[in-house]
Design a protein around this motif. Structure first.
Motif, PDB file in Angstrom:
ATOM      1  N   GLU A  28       0.830  -1.213   0.000  1.00 49.16           N
ATOM      2  CA  GLU A  28       0.000   0.000   0.000  1.00 49.16           C
ATOM      3  C   GLU A  28       0.862   1.260   0.000  1.00 49.16           C
ATOM      4  O   GLU A  28       0.559   2.224  -0.701  1.00 49.16           O
ATOM      5  N   ARG A  29       1.952   1.264   0.766  1.00 51.40           N
ATOM      6  CA  ARG A  29       2.864   2.426   0.770  1.00 51.40           C
ATOM      7  C   ARG A  29       3.499   2.644  -0.599  1.00 51.40           C
ATOM      8  O   ARG A  29       3.861   3.766  -0.952  1.00 51.40           O
ATOM      9  N   LEU A  30       3.636   1.573  -1.381  1.00 48.76           N
ATOM     10  CA  LEU A  30       4.246   1.664  -2.711  1.00 48.76           C
ATOM     11  C   LEU A  30       3.217   1.885  -3.819  1.00 48.76           C
ATOM     12  O   LEU A  30       3.545   1.787  -4.996  1.00 48.76           O
ATOM     13  N   GLY A  31       1.989   2.184  -3.446  1.00 44.43           N
ATOM     14  CA  GLY A  31       0.980   2.531  -4.435  1.00 44.43           C
ATOM     15  C   GLY A  31       0.160   1.379  -4.972  1.00 44.43           C
ATOM     16  O   GLY A  31      -0.564   1.542  -5.956  1.00 44.43           O
ATOM     17  N   PHE A  32       0.236   0.232  -4.346  1.00 44.51           N
ATOM     18  CA  PHE A  32      -0.591  -0.898  -4.738  1.00 44.51           C
ATOM     19  C   PHE A  32      -1.952  -0.763  -4.060  1.00 44.51           C
ATOM     20  O   PHE A  32      -2.047  -0.280  -2.935  1.00 44.51           O
ATOM     21  N   SER A  33      -2.982  -1.207  -4.753  1.00 47.47           N
ATOM     22  CA  SER A  33      -4.340  -1.188  -4.214  1.00 47.47           C
ATOM     23  C   SER A  33      -4.874  -2.603  -4.119  1.00 47.47           C
ATOM     24  O   SER A  33      -4.554  -3.459  -4.957  1.00 47.47           O
ATOM     25  N   HIS A  34      -5.721  -2.815  -3.139  1.00 49.98           N
ATOM     26  CA  HIS A  34      -6.361  -4.121  -2.984  1.00 49.98           C
ATOM     27  C   HIS A  34      -7.272  -4.362  -4.180  1.00 49.98           C
ATOM     28  O   HIS A  34      -8.124  -3.544  -4.493  1.00 49.98           O
TER      29      HIS A  34
END
Length: 169
Positions: free
Chosen positions: A135-141
């Protein structure tokens, strides 16, 4: 920390050790049997032949491989050719020191440079550290598939995290 290109001759034993610790002691890999050095050698060969990176970070003091990251095809069909599924593994002695973040940042940059559009990570839903990093690296669930793995006498949910890359529009 400076990522390097892992090579079997220099890093195969360490990669096998990290893989096998994850298999035997964590839910990072939904596998039961430790990998042999022959299996790891074939894995390296397949990755290199397909131009899929195996990036690593070594301890400056000891030269020991602290972790590695890679990607490969998300699915084998042609329409998925711009999407990769990645994995990152850190030696138990180096967890919590930023190794995974360093490797992931380098892996994202490599995927963009190779023209990929999307990165997918399948993460055990209880792995809060990996989920937070993604999430900190810009990934989304992107969704969770419930009870698809069975390990350590319990059912495991697999959460998918996705990041769209700057390449391919």
């Amino acid at each position: 920390m400076t990522p390097i290109e892992c090579q079997f001759d220099a890093h195969g034993d360490a990669v096998m050790t990290i893989f096998n610790d994850a298999i035997l002691n964590t839910t990072a890999l939904y596998e039961y049997q430790p990998r042999t050095l022959d299996v790891v050698a074939q894995w390296f060969q397949t990755k290199h032949a397909s131009d899929w990176p195996i990036l690593g970070v070594c301890d400056d003091a000891s030269g020991r491989l602290m972790g590695f990251a890679t990607y490969g095809p998300f699915r084998p069909h042609a329409a998925f050719r711009y999407c990769v599924e990645h994995s990152v593994y850190v030696d138990r002695d180096y967890r919590g020191r930023g190794v995974a973040r360093c490797l992931m940042e380098a892996l994202i940059a490599r995927a963009e440079a190779q023209g990929y559009h999307s990165m997918i990570g399948g993460i055990d839903a209880t792995n809060v550290a990996s989920i937070a990093l993604h999430e900190r690296l810009g990934f989304s669930h992107a969704g969770t598939v419930r009870e698809v793995g069975y390990k350590f006498e319990r059912w495991l949910d697999l959460a998918f995290y996705q990041r769209l890359l700057s390449s391919h529009g």
